[in-house]
Design an enzyme around this catalytic site. Sequence first.
Site, PDB file in Angstrom:
ATOM      1  N   SER A 139      67.619  52.225  75.026  1.00  0.00           N
ATOM      2  CA  SER A 139      67.933  52.763  76.183  1.00  0.00           C
ATOM      3  C   SER A 139      69.697  53.660  75.956  1.00  0.00           C
ATOM      4  O   SER A 139      69.985  53.112  75.377  1.00  0.00           O
ATOM      5  CB  SER A 139      67.859  52.223  77.420  1.00  0.00           C
ATOM      6  OG  SER A 139      68.491  52.613  78.693  1.00  0.00           O
ATOM      7  N   TYR A 152      70.514  45.764  83.862  1.00  0.00           N
ATOM      8  CA  TYR A 152      69.458  46.211  82.752  1.00  0.00           C
ATOM      9  C   TYR A 152      70.974  46.697  81.778  1.00  0.00           C
ATOM     10  O   TYR A 152      70.120  46.834  80.758  1.00  0.00           O
ATOM     11  CB  TYR A 152      68.818  47.264  83.339  1.00  0.00           C
ATOM     12  CG  TYR A 152      68.165  48.210  82.481  1.00  0.00           C
ATOM     13  CD1 TYR A 152      67.054  48.034  82.061  1.00  0.00           C
ATOM     14  CD2 TYR A 152      68.659  50.054  81.597  1.00  0.00           C
ATOM     15  CE1 TYR A 152      65.757  48.927  81.017  1.00  0.00           C
ATOM     16  CE2 TYR A 152      67.613  50.362  81.250  1.00  0.00           C
ATOM     17  CZ  TYR A 152      66.602  50.089  80.732  1.00  0.00           C
ATOM     18  OH  TYR A 152      66.006  50.600  79.927  1.00  0.00           O
TER      19      TYR A 152
END
Lengths: 256, 252
Positions: A139, A152
């Site tokens: 990510s 996250y």
Amino acid sequence: MSAELRGKTALVTGGTSGIGRAVVEHLAEVGMQVAFCGRDAERGASVAAASGASFIRSDATDRDDCDRSVEQAASLLGGRLDLFVGCAAMIFAAPLGSTPEPIFRELVEVNLTATFRYSRACFEVMRRQGRGVITHVVSDAALRGIHHIPAYSVTKAGVLALSETLAAEAAPHGVRVNAICPGAVFPGMQTTPEGYEHHAEDASTWGSAPSGRHGTGRDVSNAVLWLASEAAAHVSGATLRLDGAAGVATRGVSRA
Amino acid sequence: MSAATTRRVLVTGGTGAIGGAVVERLRTEGAEVVFSGRNLTRGAVLAGRTGATFVPGDVRESGAVAAIVAEALGVLRGLDGLVLATGILHRSPLSETTDDAWDALMETNVVAPFLFARACLDALSDGGGAIVAIASGAADWPEAELGAYSVSKRALLWMTRMLAVEGATRGVRSNAVCPGHTAAGMGSIVDRATPGDGMSPPVPPSGAHTTASEVAEAVAYLLSDAAGGSTGATLSVDGGMLAALRAVRVRQ
């Protein structure tokens, strides 16, 4: 670059939705033998039917499930594994100060520990073969934290370090390991803790990248294919930012 | 750093080499210090020598973090600084890392700091507090022989940044110190834990391994008002290790 992948084998986690699904479909499309994992039996069956890939129901929070799914994939794929693509992940949007302990632990388990355990198992197979490719879909939150998804971001930063570190360890064994760091991709992640599903379902509030759009699963699967190909034979330990230039610089905003 | 700016500090992992040096350093300027740790003997000795308060506790035991924080807040009647020096090291490449070792690293180096920070945020917000985490050069430049440790330290480094963003609106700063191989620190634990290959840990361009007191100086600075403009920052204390591929290992 796709022709050389025909007949080769791949295992994809998180393959029932979002980026993982696009990867499964694309790998199958170029003629790879694909096994994929996911939690949702219904979605899994529909991806399998549409792509011809083999679905293995497996919950990344369940370690026995993970171990079983690797064994099952090995038997489905004839004992050979050319490519592993780690896509399984979970997202959660709340400040760290109000992230419940069980959810933080679940994020560590799904995003970090399961990725580690799958990678360890797949590397073991590839080391015996003397070749193989591992690609982690990480990510952009691992390149620069994203403020509304801090837990996250923390776990994804760990996955990127995992990818780099494993690359260094695996290189002498002919195994390449790389990370793709997508920015906002739609359709996005559906795996959120119970009660927080709305975070991932709707892109209407997302700002587009400087490229003028969101990323797509196909953008990511194209990169997965390239990294798996001989064209990328010397690419290992690399991080591919894939975000339409969203994260490279601060930008001025024009207001009407 | 003036004692007035960082009056009350909780140091986790204070019975380790770096944590202990931080306790000593903060006490020399009169800060009130509570420190936690597993090693009862070292805790008692450090408390006796410095006048800091020792709260024994193993962060991997359920409820331990909450208990340590509750006791620290009681003793200090508030909190101005939190130093996250809890950490363990495991020498193994990723492929040979067992589930147990992995879990121990993630629990101690990632989950425990999260729990400490979360439990302390409100108290730190009262008067403009500061968090400093001891990460590692391996967070930035992973070491293949320290696979899971490198992963855990990257995650911890990211946590300090995310806490910086979150703390910014609450007057809380959050920064990381990344020591290189520290003499008498984790480096020695590595050597004790497994038979080595006869080579030293990497020696940085400066020619010397980092000392715990050098790390403590950096921590004291980041806690102080002198560092008031810094949050989300990473301060390497590594003799130039990360600056370039210049570290060497020497046969011992």
